[in-house]
Write an enzyme that holds these catalytic residues in place. Structure first.
Site, PDB file in Angstrom:
ATOM      1  CB  THR A   1      12.671 -31.864 -29.577  1.00 36.22           C
ATOM      2  OG1 THR A   1      13.856 -31.088 -29.771  1.00 36.22           O
ATOM      3  CG2 THR A   1      13.043 -33.343 -29.640  1.00 36.22           C
TER       4      THR A   1
ATOM      5  CG  ASP B   1      13.178 -16.352 -22.566  1.00 31.31           C
ATOM      6  OD1 ASP B   1      13.010 -16.908 -21.467  1.00 31.31           O
ATOM      7  OD2 ASP B   1      13.418 -16.971 -23.614  1.00 31.31           O
TER       8      ASP B   1
END
Lengths: 539, 539
Positions: B237, B290
């Site tokens: 972003t 992850d």
């Protein structure tokens, strides 16, 4: 921080832009190879200039692994980016010193660089991280990728921790060991019986190899001993032997020496034996991880690759040794025996007294002095070093089918007492290239200080770890003449103020570091006679 | 290789000895600090000349961690040794660029170097490696040492793997998250309700934050959004917002902007929020690890440190998303909810359709174009991006006690359709420092090529991972105008030769890398209508 700011320490430095290159470099046109005089230890590093077309064009990411190719060879390296054309220019690829040497070319040689594909065995690593059992092919692939430097330090750490946490079963340890052997060279001495001895480490001063090898070679056994240098200890056998003779010998020289004298005492690093082990050790040591699985794979892969088929293995046990209880030692013994049997290696595990350092001196020159004194039957020869070497040599001699079980020790003692072991050692030293050394006047470091007993009593403990640390801080093994000379051993009575040990150091800073360490903890405890820990090992 | 051999590429280079220094440097006398123009990413590196007295005197070991002090601050760094006085002279300590910046001094400033003590929390790390459960104090100490760069890359990898392999229980995840929050700064917006939204990632083009933030801020909620840059994706972003406005703003500026406009869309890196997370991510990503525990600790520590107290969390599920099955998504949801509750953070987990990229463009400029089109109610605005943003904004609006459950979506749609969201976005852009951008003529990269349907049929699969890889190879996010523009989405009918997507790249080499990747795997599968995977997510 804006990384395009020029370094302010050198205002005249032209950082960018790079001189335009004549052709559009699309990442395939070779750059010029450059040796960057930075020692990054075992981590290969490649250096590109930030304005280099190849760097700008490639999607290189942080922490990315690149492959540099030249001369039909390749090295894998971590990429660092520089703004300083004095390190690399825009049409150059820099490599750290060890990485550069691996390509075997001259500076300026054309080279290409591209992002390295992740090693194929990473999928198996992920299965191991998830706790799965791996098979023979998995370990083979992992060992090969590690030996070829395809794993990053992060991936190596992941492997070491994953095989530690989800403990390998003993067949997996065998597969790993076998994979490590296959990933390197393997020596063939063309002899029926090739013997070796090894200690799992952790005991300062424990230089028995330099006695066992000449004893068994004098008897006629073939014992081509290759040793490591110290990694975290104050001296490895190779460091101590180097006080007396050359130890970095090409493999052809070693073969000649062994043919002529039945033995050698050399550094093993030239022969590419189990190279995956060298890579793994560089990660295990800083993590202080030395799991039984990794210890067995490391030691046995090196021994089999070195061509040995009979091994005496020394496991010292003691409160500050690597193995701290008898049950742990027995478990470790069984794992060594299982894997050795699968590899076709005959092994004889000897559990020994690891309560304190062996011998008197700690550090290359001091240990060389002790070894020579034992060989010379000198009155000041440390008795414990002599005894331990005779016991291990005796066990090794008994792999000779002509020697009856139990007779080895006596034969070893005869060989030592008669001077035949000394003659053999001198012959090996001569063959490898003798260095001048007078055990009566060993070339010790310039500065000394003594550490004294704080009270009357008996020596009830000597901390192997702390004594090793003090010897290292004093400069050993980098400074061969530095180290610690122990004047008292376990059980010795002392009066307050008696010298417990003497520290030798070459540089004033080393003196201070070592002294500060002795003040934090001398490594000695003085107490009452009943507090001396029992010898819980019997030969 | 003999490391004392001078680099042959520069025969005139004087490598040694160093000019004699006037005083015997005993390791305490300061050296001069030098900025070495090498970008080593997050790994701090210190450079000493091999002939530097301090290096010779200290017992520095391979891979050793050193502590460099200057100006009352200190950095921990890995030591590299050089022979080249152009890199560092004998009376200098060099630091890589990021490490140098951390000391906040000018070059030439006096500095000292010494071997770093191993971090105190390593003992806890070892217990974790051995499968033990750790307590609150352990995780607090580990997070602090990690945030202070006291862990080497090898130790970081050990922590990541150990917490992955011997899975943390949910209370341990809470302790870790709390420790990570405490190890950094914590923002206080002095508002009762501070809202945020976050996606666990893995879906290219998924720029809903840039829509959700102006919508909820237009309604009046406080939403100080700080985002990351892309690490392994083609855009974060922060990268996409940076096409429209400045995103690297000091925290005081952010506070003014949020006071004036209820929201911001900034890069979070300036604020030292959960710095341990930044360090860990640099190791987790190259390992592709992850784990749920690490994901929860990473996201929630950042959100709480950023001062949020209400969070809508987007978990996309799909065959090529991070979470690939509904049971996995539910398990992850429960872990997020447990830890958030312990932290006093109100959380609303939304499981979304992660079967394919969201929107049309992938890469900073293309995504900025899509976002602006949605805000402008442009006829070419991607419907899926609009719909998803409205749903998430609606859920966030419902944390306003005045909005009834179920009404949020309609309110969000009204805000968007009326142009109020666009006005709010333009105000935020203006406040942060607008950059020129015309969504009708986005500054795309110079070169393009198209990827075509190989046959007639229906799009039955779009691989998130492969599309992201192609966009990265094309240059995104480093080249903002590079990326992939999708012309067809799941379920669309195509004829052989129709354009599936267009690739934008600035450099010829990038074109070639991206094209080669599309030829290995386009990321699209074409099949029969019944083969389109079902939407197994319902809002």
């Amino acid at each position: 921080m804006n990384p395009s700011t020029p370094p302010a320490d050198d205002p005249g430095l032209k950082l960018s832009p790079c001189p335009p290159v004549e052709h559009a470099n699309d990442g395939r046109v070779p750059l010029k190879l450059r040796r960057v005089a930075i020692d990054t230890y075992r981590e290969n590093v490649a250096y590109l200039h930030r304005d280099c077309d190849v760097y700008r064009a490639e999607g290189f990411q942080a922490l990315s692994k690149v492959e540099v190719r030249a001369n039909g060879r390749r090295v894998l390296a971590t990429l660092n980016v520089t703004l300083d054309p004095r390190i690399v220019k825009c049409d150059e690829i820099g490599l750290s010193m060890e990485a550069f040497a691996q390509l075997g070319v001259e500076p300026g040689h054309p080279a290409t660089i591209e992002q390295a594909e992740p090693p194929a065995s990473i999928a198996a690593l992920h299965r191991k991280i998830n706790g799965e059992r791996l098979g023979r092919e998995d370990f083979r692939a992992i060992a090969r990728d590690i030996a070829e430097h395809r794993y990053s330090k992060v991936e190596l750490a992941a492997f070491v921790v994953a095989t530690h946490a989800s403990e390998l079963d003993r067949e997996e340890v065998y597969f790993l060991t076998e994979g490590m052997i296959e990933a390197g060279q393997r020596l063939d001495w063309r002899e029926r019986l090739v013997v070796d001895k090894h200690c799992i480490g952790g005991i300062p001063g424990n230089r028995t190899s330099m006695l066992v090898v000449p004893i068994v070679a004098a008897h006629g056994l073939v014992c081509p001993k290759t040793s490591s240098r110290a990694i975290t200890s104050p001296a490895g056998t190779a460091d101590t032997m180097e006080v007396l003779a050359e130890v970095e010998l090409p493999i052809e020289r070693l073969q000649e020496i062994v043919r002529a004298h039945r033995a050698c005492l050399a550094w093993g690093g030239t022969a590419q034996l189990s190279p995956a082990d060298d890579v793994l050790i560089a990660v295990e040591r800083p993590l202080s991880l030395d799991s039984p699985a990794q210890m067995v794979a490391s030691i046995l892969s090196k021994k089999v690759a070195a061509g040995s088929n009979h091994l005496v293995l020394d496991i010292p046990v003691g409160p500050t040794a690597k193995v701290r209880s008898m049950p742990d030692a027995q478990r470790l013994r069984r794992l060594f025996e299982y894997v050795a049997r699968r590899l076709g290696l005959s092994i004889d595990v000897v559990i020994t007294d690891g309560r304190q350092p062996i011998g008197q001196g700690i550090g290359p020159v001091l240990e060389a002095r002790d070894v020579m004194r034992v060989l010379q039957n000198h009155p000041l020869a440390p008795i414990d070093l002599r005894q331990k070497a005779l016991r291990l040599a005796g066990r090794l001699l008994e792999c000779d089918p002509d020697i009856r079980g139990g007779d080895g020790y006596g034969i070893a003692r005869d060989i030592l007492d008669s001077g035949r072991a000394l003659d053999k050692m001198l012959a090996i030293i001569e063959a490898q290239g003798a260095r001048p050394f007078d055990p009566e006047h060993p070339p010790l470091a310039r500065h000394t200080f003594d550490v004294h007993a704080p009270a009357d009593g008996v020596v009830t403990g000597i901390d192997n770890v702390q004594i090793a640390r003090i010897a290292r801080l004093a400069g050993a093994p980098k400074v061969a003449g530095a180290g610690v000379d122990l004047m008292r051993k376990l059980g010795d009575a002392v009066r307050a103020g008696d010298v417990l040990y003497r520290v030798y150091a070459e540089y004033p800073a080393d003196v201070e570091f070592a002294r500060a360490a002795t003040e934090r903890a001398s490594g000695y405890t003085i107490g009452a006679p009943h507090q001396v820990p029992q010898v819980f090992v019997e030969f």
